[in-house]
Design an enzyme around this catalytic site. Structure first.
Site, mmCIF file in Angstrom:
data_model
loop_
_atom_site.group_PDB
_atom_site.id
_atom_site.type_symbol
_atom_site.label_atom_id
_atom_site.label_comp_id
_atom_site.label_asym_id
_atom_site.label_seq_id
_atom_site.Cartn_x
_atom_site.Cartn_y
_atom_site.Cartn_z
ATOM 1 N N TYR A 132 47.469 6.079 60.773
ATOM 2 C CA TYR A 132 48.927 5.927 60.877
ATOM 3 C C TYR A 132 49.261 4.456 60.981
ATOM 4 O O TYR A 132 48.383 3.613 61.213
ATOM 5 C CB TYR A 132 49.483 6.698 62.075
ATOM 6 N N CYS A 133 50.561 4.130 60.773
ATOM 7 C CA CYS A 133 50.993 2.749 60.962
ATOM 8 C C CYS A 133 52.338 2.744 61.676
ATOM 9 O O CYS A 133 52.473 3.350 62.733
ATOM 10 C CB CYS A 133 51.010 1.990 59.649
ATOM 11 N N ARG A 134 53.350 2.079 61.094
ATOM 12 C CA ARG A 134 54.602 1.922 61.855
ATOM 13 C C ARG A 134 55.536 3.098 61.751
ATOM 14 O O ARG A 134 56.377 3.316 62.598
ATOM 15 C CB ARG A 134 55.330 0.656 61.392
ATOM 16 N N CYS A 183 56.447 2.485 56.233
ATOM 17 C CA CYS A 183 55.478 1.399 56.332
ATOM 18 C C CYS A 183 54.323 1.780 55.414
ATOM 19 O O CYS A 183 53.945 2.947 55.305
ATOM 20 C CB CYS A 183 55.000 1.265 57.774
#
Lengths: 223, 223
Positions: free
Chosen positions: B179-181, B185
């Site tokens: 996962y990221c932001r 993202c």
DNA sequence: CGATTAGTCAATAGACTTCTTGAGTATGCG
DNA sequence: CGCATACTCAAGAAGTCTATTGACTAATCG
């Protein structure tokens, strides 16, 4: 490099989000949304309420419509606009944020209320409970068609314009709670002023049908 | 007549509400808010992320600040901006409304994902539960300082830039969730692409820390 | 002290928005 | 059919917003 492509993607996405933002970036459009929270309306009714020319109102409504915040339906000569799903809630969120963050909103409201001699501080939740309890006379002072579209369970419809002539219907020994469209509608403020002049004990309930719907308070239609 | 006075009152109030609307009426400002959802940032970091000149970023930040959506704090040479109370929630509401009402948002996203060869449909809630369960390797591919500011309980920090060189740390027989932001993202999209190239079974979790905070999912700091 | 860095301020060209005006379209009514 | 009504469309003047540029301030460092 992937960066420029993802830059374009981000720009596109935020550009889309902005359509909602732009729609609520004009005071007149916010006012139109506020009116539409009371229920569907035709273009010239909206124009009248918001103080806009017909052409100008129509233009603002187009903007709201391209942002998909409202939907139009034509029937005969009339075009009726209504709020799209989820928009009432969003509008109330925006209003709440503005009230919470912008001290100026409260200042403006206070200034107006003081000018009208209607300064008071009532615990709004407690007052709503009393209005629901049946221990007080609850007055819906909006135009009758708005009452029909949704009102508090034991409210009676007495439009502000008829209030003076229908005072006979209201027992003098019972406290009166008057409400209208919501915190920034002035009908109930006037109603309370009239009632007090006539010797009633009267208070204004600041919230209105859109707030109650959002809060899960029962709102009856018709009758 | 009271009407003209109440007209002025209404105009004033809606004018105030509009300050919030105007603040979110520019794609660049929405992007700045989006970045600030990850945590406080200095002006030139914000400018870099959003692709703005320093002066331009500063100007946009002033606009957001006059609308009271963000707050500034100066310490030494640096000015750090942070979201004001309630703004993260409002931004997520706005984003949700845009996603729900504007088919174009989904179309843009799908187009980008297809181009990157990353089309897939995963039940996001179920995937989040699996990430929380400990049965899969959970990767936080954002820069380390963002990981420190808040991450999923059993996520490990492997910034995208270090992913290739740190593949040795990751068991090949375990599914990887990256996962990221948040949904817009692109870091996790890239990470999943790299992992699959290297023979891993990897999926992207679309949500990010702001979404989890809003939903009450535990988000740990530091470590 | 002077140089450097982070950020703001001020001015301005170009782009967008708003309101107004007048014309255009579609529906209904006598 | 002709006329009125409810609304939309198109064009333009006036105002507002955005990005850029270059100058300015305030804190830090050698």
């Amino acid at each position: 490099m992937a960066t420029s492509r993802s830059r374009r993607f981000k720009d596109d996405v935020f550009e889309q989000f902005t359509r909602i933002g732009k729609a609520v970036a004009s005071p007149k459009r916010l006012e139109l949304l506020d009116i539409l929270c009371q229920g569907p309306r035709t273009v010239d009714v909206l124009a009248g309420h918001a103080g806009l020319s017909l052409a100008n109102a129509s233009q603002h409504l187009q903007v709201l419509r391209t942002a998909r915040l409202i939907e139009a339906e034509k029937s005969g000569l009339f075009v009726t606009y209504r709020l799209a799903d989820g928009v009432e809630g969003f509008y109330l969120d925006l209003r709440r944020l503005a009230e919470a963050r912008l001290a100026e909103v409260e200042a403006t409201t206070r200034a107006y209320l003081e000018e009208r001699g209607a300064m008071e501080s009532v615990d709004s939740d407690a007052l709503l409970q009393r209005a629901l309890s049946g221990d007080v006379t609850v007055l819906d002072v909006r135009p009758p068609e708005e009452y029909r579209a949704g009102h508090l369970p034991n409210a009676r419809s007495v439009p502000l314009s008829e209030l003076r002539s229908r005072l006979g219907e209201l027992p003098k020994d019972r406290e009166v709670v008057a409400y209208c469209r919501g915190p920034y509608c002035v009908l109930a403020i006037e109603a309370v002023r009239v009632l007090r002049e006539e010797g009633y004990t009267a208070v204004r309930l600041e919230s209105g049908p859109p707030d109650w719907r959002a809060a899960g308070v029962p709102v009856e239609a018709s009758s």
